[in-house]
Design a protein around this motif. Structure first.
Motif, PDB file in Angstrom:
ATOM      1  N   LEU A  34       0.831  -1.209   0.000  1.00 11.56           N
ATOM      2  CA  LEU A  34       0.000   0.000   0.000  1.00 11.56           C
ATOM      3  C   LEU A  34       0.866   1.260   0.000  1.00 11.56           C
ATOM      4  O   LEU A  34       0.577   2.218  -0.735  1.00 11.56           O
ATOM      5  CB  LEU A  34      -0.932  -0.014   1.215  1.00 11.56           C
ATOM      6  N   LEU A  35       1.928   1.269   0.772  1.00 15.76           N
ATOM      7  CA  LEU A  35       2.828   2.429   0.794  1.00 15.76           C
ATOM      8  C   LEU A  35       3.529   2.603  -0.547  1.00 15.76           C
ATOM      9  O   LEU A  35       3.733   3.738  -1.007  1.00 15.76           O
ATOM     10  CB  LEU A  35       3.848   2.291   1.926  1.00 15.76           C
ATOM     11  N   THR A  36       3.882   1.500  -1.187  1.00 15.43           N
ATOM     12  CA  THR A  36       4.505   1.568  -2.513  1.00 15.43           C
ATOM     13  C   THR A  36       3.534   2.171  -3.524  1.00 15.43           C
ATOM     14  O   THR A  36       3.907   3.033  -4.327  1.00 15.43           O
ATOM     15  CB  THR A  36       4.953   0.162  -2.962  1.00 15.43           C
ATOM     16  N   VAL A  37       2.290   1.726  -3.481  1.00 14.48           N
ATOM     17  CA  VAL A  37       1.269   2.268  -4.380  1.00 14.48           C
ATOM     18  C   VAL A  37       1.057   3.755  -4.099  1.00 14.48           C
ATOM     19  O   VAL A  37       0.923   4.557  -5.031  1.00 14.48           O
ATOM     20  CB  VAL A  37      -0.055   1.476  -4.243  1.00 14.48           C
ATOM     21  N   LEU A  38       1.064   4.137  -2.840  1.00 14.41           N
ATOM     22  CA  LEU A  38       0.888   5.547  -2.474  1.00 14.41           C
ATOM     23  C   LEU A  38       2.036   6.400  -3.016  1.00 14.41           C
ATOM     24  O   LEU A  38       1.802   7.473  -3.581  1.00 14.41           O
ATOM     25  CB  LEU A  38       0.803   5.689  -0.952  1.00 14.41           C
ATOM     26  N   ARG A  39       3.274   5.927  -2.891  1.00 12.07           N
ATOM     27  CA  ARG A  39       4.420   6.679  -3.427  1.00 12.07           C
ATOM     28  C   ARG A  39       4.314   6.815  -4.954  1.00 12.07           C
ATOM     29  O   ARG A  39       4.594   7.877  -5.507  1.00 12.07           O
ATOM     30  CB  ARG A  39       5.736   6.010  -3.034  1.00 12.07           C
ATOM     31  N   MET A 120       4.787   5.191 -21.188  1.00  9.37           N
ATOM     32  CA  MET A 120       4.304   5.209 -19.822  1.00  9.37           C
ATOM     33  C   MET A 120       4.127   3.788 -19.275  1.00  9.37           C
ATOM     34  O   MET A 120       4.329   3.552 -18.097  1.00  9.37           O
ATOM     35  CB  MET A 120       2.979   5.978 -19.720  1.00  9.37           C
ATOM     36  N   MET A 121       3.761   2.847 -20.132  1.00  5.13           N
ATOM     37  CA  MET A 121       3.573   1.473 -19.682  1.00  5.13           C
ATOM     38  C   MET A 121       4.922   0.826 -19.375  1.00  5.13           C
ATOM     39  O   MET A 121       5.017  -0.017 -18.496  1.00  5.13           O
ATOM     40  CB  MET A 121       2.846   0.651 -20.748  1.00  5.13           C
ATOM     41  N   ASP A 122       5.968   1.206 -20.127  1.00  2.00           N
ATOM     42  CA  ASP A 122       7.275   0.592 -19.964  1.00  2.00           C
ATOM     43  C   ASP A 122       8.021   1.128 -18.747  1.00  2.00           C
ATOM     44  O   ASP A 122       8.964   0.497 -18.289  1.00  2.00           O
ATOM     45  CB  ASP A 122       8.142   0.828 -21.207  1.00  2.00           C
ATOM     46  N   THR A 123       7.629   2.278 -18.241  1.00  2.00           N
ATOM     47  CA  THR A 123       8.387   2.871 -17.151  1.00  2.00           C
ATOM     48  C   THR A 123       8.195   2.082 -15.873  1.00  2.00           C
ATOM     49  O   THR A 123       7.141   1.537 -15.604  1.00  2.00           O
ATOM     50  CB  THR A 123       7.965   4.331 -16.887  1.00  2.00           C
ATOM     51  N   ASP A 124       9.247   2.042 -15.100  1.00  2.00           N
ATOM     52  CA  ASP A 124       9.219   1.393 -13.806  1.00  2.00           C
ATOM     53  C   ASP A 124       8.540   2.352 -12.837  1.00  2.00           C
ATOM     54  O   ASP A 124       8.354   3.528 -13.129  1.00  2.00           O
ATOM     55  CB  ASP A 124      10.667   1.121 -13.373  1.00  2.00           C
ATOM     56  N   ASN A 125       8.176   1.894 -11.677  1.00  2.00           N
ATOM     57  CA  ASN A 125       7.535   2.764 -10.693  1.00  2.00           C
ATOM     58  C   ASN A 125       8.525   3.704 -10.045  1.00  2.00           C
ATOM     59  O   ASN A 125       8.147   4.532  -9.238  1.00  2.00           O
ATOM     60  CB  ASN A 125       6.834   1.926  -9.629  1.00  2.00           C
ATOM     61  N   ASP A 126       9.782   3.615 -10.391  1.00  2.00           N
ATOM     62  CA  ASP A 126      10.811   4.478  -9.835  1.00  2.00           C
ATOM     63  C   ASP A 126      10.548   5.917 -10.261  1.00  2.00           C
ATOM     64  O   ASP A 126      10.451   6.205 -11.445  1.00  2.00           O
ATOM     65  CB  ASP A 126      12.174   4.000 -10.318  1.00  2.00           C
ATOM     66  N   SER A 127      10.424   6.822  -9.303  1.00  2.00           N
ATOM     67  CA  SER A 127      10.051   8.202  -9.619  1.00  2.00           C
ATOM     68  C   SER A 127      11.109   8.912 -10.455  1.00  2.00           C
ATOM     69  O   SER A 127      10.772   9.774 -11.266  1.00  2.00           O
ATOM     70  CB  SER A 127       9.777   8.985  -8.333  1.00  2.00           C
ATOM     71  N   SER A 128      12.382   8.573 -10.295  1.00  2.00           N
ATOM     72  CA  SER A 128      13.408   9.246 -11.100  1.00  2.00           C
ATOM     73  C   SER A 128      13.262   8.868 -12.567  1.00  2.00           C
ATOM     74  O   SER A 128      13.494   9.695 -13.447  1.00  2.00           O
ATOM     75  CB  SER A 128      14.801   8.913 -10.587  1.00  2.00           C
ATOM     76  N   LEU A 129      12.871   7.638 -12.856  1.00  2.00           N
ATOM     77  CA  LEU A 129      12.656   7.219 -14.234  1.00  2.00           C
ATOM     78  C   LEU A 129      11.441   7.940 -14.818  1.00  2.00           C
ATOM     79  O   LEU A 129      11.481   8.419 -15.950  1.00  2.00           O
ATOM     80  CB  LEU A 129      12.462   5.702 -14.312  1.00  2.00           C
ATOM     81  N   VAL A 130      10.385   8.058 -14.034  1.00  2.00           N
ATOM     82  CA  VAL A 130       9.186   8.780 -14.482  1.00  2.00           C
ATOM     83  C   VAL A 130       9.533  10.242 -14.696  1.00  2.00           C
ATOM     84  O   VAL A 130       9.121  10.852 -15.680  1.00  2.00           O
ATOM     85  CB  VAL A 130       8.043   8.623 -13.451  1.00  2.00           C
ATOM     86  N   ASP A 131      10.318  10.799 -13.787  1.00  2.00           N
ATOM     87  CA  ASP A 131      10.731  12.190 -13.894  1.00  2.00           C
ATOM     88  C   ASP A 131      11.549  12.415 -15.161  1.00  2.00           C
ATOM     89  O   ASP A 131      11.323  13.375 -15.899  1.00  2.00           O
ATOM     90  CB  ASP A 131      11.540  12.573 -12.652  1.00  2.00           C
ATOM     91  N   THR A 132      12.474  11.520 -15.441  1.00  2.00           N
ATOM     92  CA  THR A 132      13.308  11.626 -16.638  1.00  2.00           C
ATOM     93  C   THR A 132      12.450  11.502 -17.888  1.00  2.00           C
ATOM     94  O   THR A 132      12.623  12.263 -18.849  1.00  2.00           O
ATOM     95  CB  THR A 132      14.390  10.519 -16.628  1.00  2.00           C
ATOM     96  N   ASP A 133      11.530  10.576 -17.884  1.00  2.00           N
ATOM     97  CA  ASP A 133      10.659  10.364 -19.033  1.00  2.00           C
ATOM     98  C   ASP A 133       9.781  11.596 -19.270  1.00  2.00           C
ATOM     99  O   ASP A 133       9.607  12.036 -20.403  1.00  2.00           O
ATOM    100  CB  ASP A 133       9.799   9.119 -18.802  1.00  2.00           C
ATOM    101  N   THR A 134       9.239  12.152 -18.214  1.00  2.00           N
ATOM    102  CA  THR A 134       8.411  13.348 -18.326  1.00  2.00           C
ATOM    103  C   THR A 134       9.212  14.510 -18.892  1.00  2.00           C
ATOM    104  O   THR A 134       8.754  15.209 -19.791  1.00  2.00           O
ATOM    105  CB  THR A 134       7.847  13.735 -16.948  1.00  2.00           C
ATOM    106  N   HIS A 135      10.403  14.695 -18.368  1.00  2.00           N
ATOM    107  CA  HIS A 135      11.268  15.771 -18.848  1.00  2.00           C
ATOM    108  C   HIS A 135      11.578  15.579 -20.332  1.00  2.00           C
ATOM    109  O   HIS A 135      11.528  16.525 -21.112  1.00  2.00           O
ATOM    110  CB  HIS A 135      12.558  15.814 -18.030  1.00  2.00           C
ATOM    111  N   ARG A 136      11.851  14.338 -20.734  1.00  2.00           N
ATOM    112  CA  ARG A 136      12.158  14.029 -22.130  1.00  2.00           C
ATOM    113  C   ARG A 136      10.958  14.349 -23.017  1.00  2.00           C
ATOM    114  O   ARG A 136      11.107  14.948 -24.088  1.00  2.00           O
ATOM    115  CB  ARG A 136      12.548  12.560 -22.271  1.00  2.00           C
ATOM    116  N   LEU A 137       9.767  14.001 -22.587  1.00  2.00           N
ATOM    117  CA  LEU A 137       8.571  14.256 -23.390  1.00  2.00           C
ATOM    118  C   LEU A 137       8.279  15.754 -23.511  1.00  2.00           C
ATOM    119  O   LEU A 137       7.909  16.236 -24.584  1.00  2.00           O
ATOM    120  CB  LEU A 137       7.368  13.518 -22.793  1.00  2.00           C
TER     121      LEU A 137
END
Length: 160
Positions: A34-39, A120-137
């Motif tokens: 649950l905490l992982t999902v919340l993060r 978005m489907m390929d990204t891991d739940n790691d926030s830095s990866l999501v952050d990098t992907d968002t910045h790239r887009l």
């Protein structure tokens, strides 16, 4: 018989302690999940907010400005065309009015949308990866917007 009762009670107590420990382990695992999902949800909200702000405050104003510039250029082009036809003494065919198209002038970009979904489907739940992907887009959208601006300016210069 007293030994049998004692053994039975000891077995029940041991079984109950084991069940309690298993239940505790399951609760801790569920809490961790649950905490992982919340993060992950918090990271996605941050990404969503940044994208919304970029679209609202950067890309929408740019697109509206580009649209206005294109409209002005078309108007200038039409007026220059009318002047030219008058000088040459030729009649000008009627200027077609805008007809509503089925896609309202939108370019079919379902392939790009699919790329977005795949990314978005390929990204891991790691926030830095999501952050990098968002910045790239966002950077990709910014580069494409700049390219559109360059093309509009080339069109404006060509009409002049």
């Amino acid at each position: 018989t007293l030994n049998k009762v004692g053994d039975t009670l000891e077995l029940k107590l041991s079984s109950s302690a084991k069940e309690t420990e298993e239940h505790k382990t399951k609760r801790l695992a569920a809490k961790h999940e649950l905490l992982t999902v919340l993060r992950t949800l918090e990271a996605e909200r941050e990404v969503s907010a940044r994208l919304r702000d970029s679209i609202k405050f950067t890309f929408t104003p740019k697109a509206l400005s580009q649209q206005q510039l294109l409209n002005e250029t078309v108007d200038d082009f039409e007026s220059q065309l009318i002047k030219l036809s008058g000088r040459l003494g030729k009649s000008m065919p009627p200027i077609p009015t805008e007809e509503p198209s089925s896609n309202n002038g939108d370019i079919d970009d379902t392939e790009e949308e699919d790329d977005w979904v795949d990314t978005m489907m390929d990204t891991d739940n790691d926030s830095s990866l999501v952050d990098t992907d968002t910045h790239r887009l966002i950077e990709k959208l910014n580069r494409e917007t700049q390219q559109v601006s360059k093309c509009i300016m080339a069109l404006v210069n060509g009409v002049e």
